[in-house]
Design a protein around this motif. Structure first.
Motif, PDB file in Angstrom:
ATOM      1  N   LEU A  22      19.025   1.044  -9.724  1.00  0.00           N
ATOM      2  CA  LEU A  22      17.822   0.393 -10.232  1.00  0.00           C
ATOM      3  C   LEU A  22      17.205  -0.534  -9.182  1.00  0.00           C
ATOM      4  CD1 LEU A  22      18.932  -0.415 -13.887  1.00  0.00           C
ATOM      5  CD2 LEU A  22      17.334   1.361 -13.131  1.00  0.00           C
ATOM      6  N   SER A  23      18.046  -1.185  -8.414  1.00  0.00           N
ATOM      7  CA  SER A  23      17.541  -2.057  -7.348  1.00  0.00           C
ATOM      8  C   SER A  23      16.772  -1.252  -6.309  1.00  0.00           C
ATOM      9  CB  SER A  23      18.695  -2.799  -6.680  1.00  0.00           C
ATOM     10  OG  SER A  23      19.311  -3.665  -7.595  1.00  0.00           O
ATOM     11  N   HIS A  24      17.331  -0.120  -5.923  1.00  0.00           N
ATOM     12  CA  HIS A  24      16.620   0.728  -4.962  1.00  0.00           C
ATOM     13  C   HIS A  24      15.333   1.278  -5.570  1.00  0.00           C
ATOM     14  CE1 HIS A  24      20.585   1.019  -2.720  1.00  0.00           C
ATOM     15  NE2 HIS A  24      19.741   0.455  -1.896  1.00  0.00           N
ATOM     16  N   ALA A  25      15.367   1.646  -6.838  1.00  0.00           N
ATOM     17  CA  ALA A  25      14.160   2.134  -7.507  1.00  0.00           C
ATOM     18  C   ALA A  25      13.083   1.050  -7.558  1.00  0.00           C
ATOM     19  CB  ALA A  25      14.502   2.617  -8.917  1.00  0.00           C
ATOM     20  N   SER A  26      13.499  -0.211  -7.610  1.00  0.00           N
ATOM     21  CA  SER A  26      12.527  -1.304  -7.656  1.00  0.00           C
ATOM     22  C   SER A  26      11.730  -1.427  -6.367  1.00  0.00           C
ATOM     23  CB  SER A  26      13.220  -2.629  -7.969  1.00  0.00           C
ATOM     24  OG  SER A  26      13.932  -3.106  -6.839  1.00  0.00           O
ATOM     25  N   LEU A  27      12.175  -0.761  -5.329  1.00  0.00           N
ATOM     26  CA  LEU A  27      11.435  -0.773  -4.064  1.00  0.00           C
ATOM     27  C   LEU A  27      10.270   0.217  -4.059  1.00  0.00           C
ATOM     28  CD1 LEU A  27      14.343  -1.013  -1.469  1.00  0.00           C
ATOM     29  CD2 LEU A  27      12.768  -2.828  -2.189  1.00  0.00           C
ATOM     30  N   LEU A  28      10.279   1.173  -4.979  1.00  0.00           N
ATOM     31  CA  LEU A  28       9.226   2.200  -4.986  1.00  0.00           C
ATOM     32  C   LEU A  28       7.815   1.611  -5.065  1.00  0.00           C
ATOM     33  CD1 LEU A  28      10.896   5.013  -7.121  1.00  0.00           C
ATOM     34  CD2 LEU A  28      10.487   4.981  -4.650  1.00  0.00           C
ATOM     35  N   PRO A  29       7.536   0.656  -5.946  1.00  0.00           N
ATOM     36  CA  PRO A  29       6.182   0.078  -5.955  1.00  0.00           C
ATOM     37  C   PRO A  29       5.813  -0.621  -4.641  1.00  0.00           C
ATOM     38  CG  PRO A  29       7.287  -0.387  -8.016  1.00  0.00           C
ATOM     39  CD  PRO A  29       8.328   0.187  -7.088  1.00  0.00           C
ATOM     40  N   PHE A  30       6.782  -1.232  -3.984  1.00  0.00           N
ATOM     41  CA  PHE A  30       6.507  -1.862  -2.693  1.00  0.00           C
ATOM     42  C   PHE A  30       6.124  -0.815  -1.656  1.00  0.00           C
ATOM     43  CE2 PHE A  30       9.224  -5.364  -4.339  1.00  0.00           C
ATOM     44  CZ  PHE A  30       8.381  -6.436  -4.073  1.00  0.00           C
ATOM     45  N   VAL A  31       6.970   0.191  -1.515  1.00  0.00           N
ATOM     46  CA  VAL A  31       6.758   1.216  -0.488  1.00  0.00           C
ATOM     47  C   VAL A  31       5.506   2.038  -0.796  1.00  0.00           C
ATOM     48  CG1 VAL A  31       7.742   3.251   0.614  1.00  0.00           C
ATOM     49  CG2 VAL A  31       9.191   1.262   0.146  1.00  0.00           C
ATOM     50  N   ALA A  32       5.372   2.477  -2.042  1.00  0.00           N
ATOM     51  CA  ALA A  32       4.190   3.258  -2.415  1.00  0.00           C
ATOM     52  C   ALA A  32       2.927   2.419  -2.254  1.00  0.00           C
ATOM     53  CB  ALA A  32       4.323   3.762  -3.850  1.00  0.00           C
ATOM     54  N   GLY A  33       2.995   1.160  -2.651  1.00  0.00           N
ATOM     55  CA  GLY A  33       1.831   0.288  -2.534  1.00  0.00           C
ATOM     56  C   GLY A  33       1.357   0.153  -1.101  1.00  0.00           C
ATOM     57  N   VAL A  34       2.256  -0.126  -0.187  1.00  0.00           N
ATOM     58  CA  VAL A  34       1.839  -0.311   1.200  1.00  0.00           C
ATOM     59  C   VAL A  34       1.372   1.009   1.812  1.00  0.00           C
ATOM     60  CG1 VAL A  34       4.115  -0.092   2.308  1.00  0.00           C
ATOM     61  CG2 VAL A  34       2.353  -1.484   3.373  1.00  0.00           C
ATOM     62  N   VAL A  35       2.018   2.109   1.470  1.00  0.00           N
ATOM     63  CA  VAL A  35       1.594   3.413   1.999  1.00  0.00           C
ATOM     64  C   VAL A  35       0.179   3.730   1.521  1.00  0.00           C
ATOM     65  CG1 VAL A  35       2.011   5.909   1.862  1.00  0.00           C
ATOM     66  CG2 VAL A  35       3.901   4.347   2.380  1.00  0.00           C
ATOM     67  N   PHE A  36      -0.061   3.560   0.222  1.00  0.00           N
ATOM     68  CA  PHE A  36      -1.396   3.851  -0.308  1.00  0.00           C
ATOM     69  C   PHE A  36      -2.447   2.895   0.241  1.00  0.00           C
ATOM     70  CE2 PHE A  36       0.808   6.093  -3.907  1.00  0.00           C
ATOM     71  CZ  PHE A  36       0.342   7.355  -3.563  1.00  0.00           C
ATOM     72  N   ILE A  37      -2.102   1.649   0.431  1.00  0.00           N
ATOM     73  CA  ILE A  37      -3.058   0.701   1.016  1.00  0.00           C
ATOM     74  C   ILE A  37      -3.440   1.151   2.420  1.00  0.00           C
ATOM     75  CG2 ILE A  37      -3.264  -1.652   1.939  1.00  0.00           C
ATOM     76  CD1 ILE A  37      -1.794  -2.571  -0.659  1.00  0.00           C
ATOM     77  N   TRP A  38      -2.476   1.550   3.209  1.00  0.00           N
ATOM     78  CA  TRP A  38      -2.765   2.010   4.564  1.00  0.00           C
ATOM     79  C   TRP A  38      -3.540   3.327   4.554  1.00  0.00           C
ATOM     80  CZ3 TRP A  38      -2.068   0.356   9.629  1.00  0.00           C
ATOM     81  CH2 TRP A  38      -1.582  -0.954   9.753  1.00  0.00           C
ATOM     82  N   LEU A  39      -3.191   4.231   3.657  1.00  0.00           N
ATOM     83  CA  LEU A  39      -3.875   5.532   3.617  1.00  0.00           C
ATOM     84  C   LEU A  39      -5.289   5.438   3.045  1.00  0.00           C
ATOM     85  CD1 LEU A  39      -1.028   7.923   2.386  1.00  0.00           C
ATOM     86  CD2 LEU A  39      -1.999   7.759   4.701  1.00  0.00           C
ATOM     87  N   LEU A  40      -5.503   4.563   2.086  1.00  0.00           N
ATOM     88  CA  LEU A  40      -6.776   4.525   1.368  1.00  0.00           C
ATOM     89  C   LEU A  40      -7.750   3.463   1.856  1.00  0.00           C
ATOM     90  CD1 LEU A  40      -5.423   5.079  -2.261  1.00  0.00           C
ATOM     91  CD2 LEU A  40      -6.349   6.782  -0.660  1.00  0.00           C
ATOM     92  N   SER A  41      -7.301   2.579   2.727  1.00  0.00           N
ATOM     93  CA  SER A  41      -8.168   1.510   3.220  1.00  0.00           C
ATOM     94  C   SER A  41      -9.414   2.103   3.883  1.00  0.00           C
ATOM     95  CB  SER A  41      -7.415   0.643   4.223  1.00  0.00           C
ATOM     96  OG  SER A  41      -8.254  -0.390   4.694  1.00  0.00           O
TER      97      SER A  41
END
Length: 162
Positions: A22-41
């Motif tokens: 669950l702790s590792h799964a909690s990183l998904l919003p962090f990683v996905a968020g930064v990836v999408f911010i970089w891709l969609l900016s």
């Protein structure tokens, strides 16, 4: 400072499998968020982009609040006669300060708030590195360190793109 009279056999207990997953799964919003911010900016309209930025910012603040509450949970199970009262007070105050600082960061412009949140994740880990052994949770520090690196780096990278 006196030490707690906790069972020494549990002070170095490692997180279980579910907690680790669950702790590792909690990183998904962090990683996905930064990836999408970089891709969609600059590639999408401002409204959905800033919704994404707000989602990452608020998630980081929620995680910081959760992490600030963990030492509270550990401190409340300690009987006052078993420890130095100042340790419990310090634990409670640092948890509250994390919560309030995260709330302030959410209300800042995202490029600045994400930096504050990333720094707060690191500062929170450094505080907990001292508190967890005193509160019987030192076995969680390795996992906490790994999670802190990924989460704080995500905040910093997202802020760099804004």
């Amino acid at each position: 400072m006196s030490t707690l009279s906790l069972d020494p056999s549990t002070s170095h207990t490692l997180p279980g499998r579910l907690a680790t997953q669950l702790s590792h799964a909690s990183l998904l919003p962090f990683v996905a968020g930064v990836v999408f911010i970089w891709l969609l900016s600059g590639r999408v309209q401002a409204e959905p982009f800033f919704f994404l930025v707000g989602a990452l910012t608020s998630y980081a603040a929620l995680v910081i609040s959760f992490l600030g509450g963990l030492p509270w949970g550990l401190a409340v199970r300690v009987r006052p006669e078993d420890t130095d009262h100042a340790l419990v007070q310090r634990t409670l105050w640092t948890g509250l300060i994390r919560l309030v600082t995260a709330w302030i960061a959410v209300n800042m412009p995202p490029h600045a708030g994400l930096v504050v949140l990333g720094a707060l994740l690191i500062v929170g880990y450094l505080i907990d590195r001292r508190l967890y052994p005193l509160l019987g949770a030192s076995g969680w520090l390795t996992l906490r360190f790994r999670l802190t690196i990924v989460a704080s780096l995500s905040c910093f990278l997202a802020a760099a793109q804004l």
